[in-house]
Motif scaffolding. Structure first.
Motif, mmCIF file in Angstrom:
data_model
loop_
_atom_site.group_PDB
_atom_site.id
_atom_site.type_symbol
_atom_site.label_atom_id
_atom_site.label_comp_id
_atom_site.label_asym_id
_atom_site.label_seq_id
_atom_site.Cartn_x
_atom_site.Cartn_y
_atom_site.Cartn_z
ATOM 1 N N ARG A 103 59.250 52.156 5.002
ATOM 2 C CA ARG A 103 59.715 50.853 4.510
ATOM 3 C C ARG A 103 59.149 49.692 5.335
ATOM 4 O O ARG A 103 58.669 48.701 4.800
ATOM 5 N N ASN A 104 59.213 49.816 6.657
ATOM 6 C CA ASN A 104 58.777 48.733 7.532
ATOM 7 C C ASN A 104 57.272 48.482 7.472
ATOM 8 O O ASN A 104 56.818 47.375 7.745
ATOM 9 N N GLY A 143 55.501 48.603 4.753
ATOM 10 C CA GLY A 143 55.167 48.044 3.445
ATOM 11 C C GLY A 143 54.711 49.092 2.449
ATOM 12 O O GLY A 143 54.513 48.797 1.269
ATOM 13 N N SER A 159 56.367 51.654 1.235
ATOM 14 C CA SER A 159 57.406 51.944 0.245
ATOM 15 C C SER A 159 57.365 50.956 -0.911
ATOM 16 O O SER A 159 57.464 51.352 -2.083
ATOM 17 N N ALA A 160 57.223 49.681 -0.603
ATOM 18 C CA ALA A 160 57.147 48.664 -1.660
ATOM 19 C C ALA A 160 55.895 48.839 -2.508
ATOM 20 O O ALA A 160 55.910 48.610 -3.720
ATOM 21 N N MET A 161 54.813 49.264 -1.883
ATOM 22 C CA MET A 161 53.557 49.492 -2.587
ATOM 23 C C MET A 161 53.684 50.640 -3.591
ATOM 24 O O MET A 161 53.100 50.606 -4.673
ATOM 25 N N LEU A 200 56.587 51.693 -4.939
ATOM 26 C CA LEU A 200 57.770 51.534 -5.784
ATOM 27 C C LEU A 200 57.478 51.590 -7.287
ATOM 28 O O LEU A 200 58.177 52.281 -8.023
ATOM 29 N N HIS A 212 62.395 56.695 -11.016
ATOM 30 C CA HIS A 212 63.770 56.373 -10.653
ATOM 31 C C HIS A 212 64.702 56.935 -11.717
ATOM 32 O O HIS A 212 64.459 56.790 -12.909
#
Length: 103
Positions: free
Chosen positions: A81-82, A84, A86-88, A90, A95
């Motif tokens: 997460r830290n 970046g 994870s956001a990439m 997502l 889900h």
């Protein structure tokens, strides 16, 4: 396989020299980063574009390479997460809200 990155490409992206110790470190980070991204994506790993998976591994490996050896509580706990990564990943992760089977 979604990650097509090599240890040599990872070393270049992270600006790591070619000494034996640094090559071993880049190889270790590539193996860990690939496994972490594959686990994070689950069944979506195979269909994620190579460029996205490769960049996520680079971000994760760079974060792990530069983080301190001694932790400060949970400050560095979630590297995915830290960094970046994870956001990439997502938009490519599947889900689910829960079970759709009979209760």
């Amino acid at each position: 396989m979604a990650v097509t990155l090599t240890a040599e490409h990872l070393r270049g992206a992270l600006r790591i020299d070619d000494s034996a110790e640094q090559v071993a470190e880049a190889t270790r980070l590539l193996a860990y980063g690939t496994a972490a991204v594959e686990r994070h994506l689950g069944s979506a790993f195979a269909s994620t574009p190579d460029a996205i998976a490769n960049e996520a591994v680079i971000r994760l490996a760079g974060y792990l390479y530069d983080q301190p050896n001694a932790g400060r509580g949970v400050a560095y706990a979630n590297a995915l997460r830290n960094s970046g990564a994870s956001a990439m990943l997502l938009p490519y992760r599947i889900h689910r809200a829960g079970s759709t089977g009979a209760g």
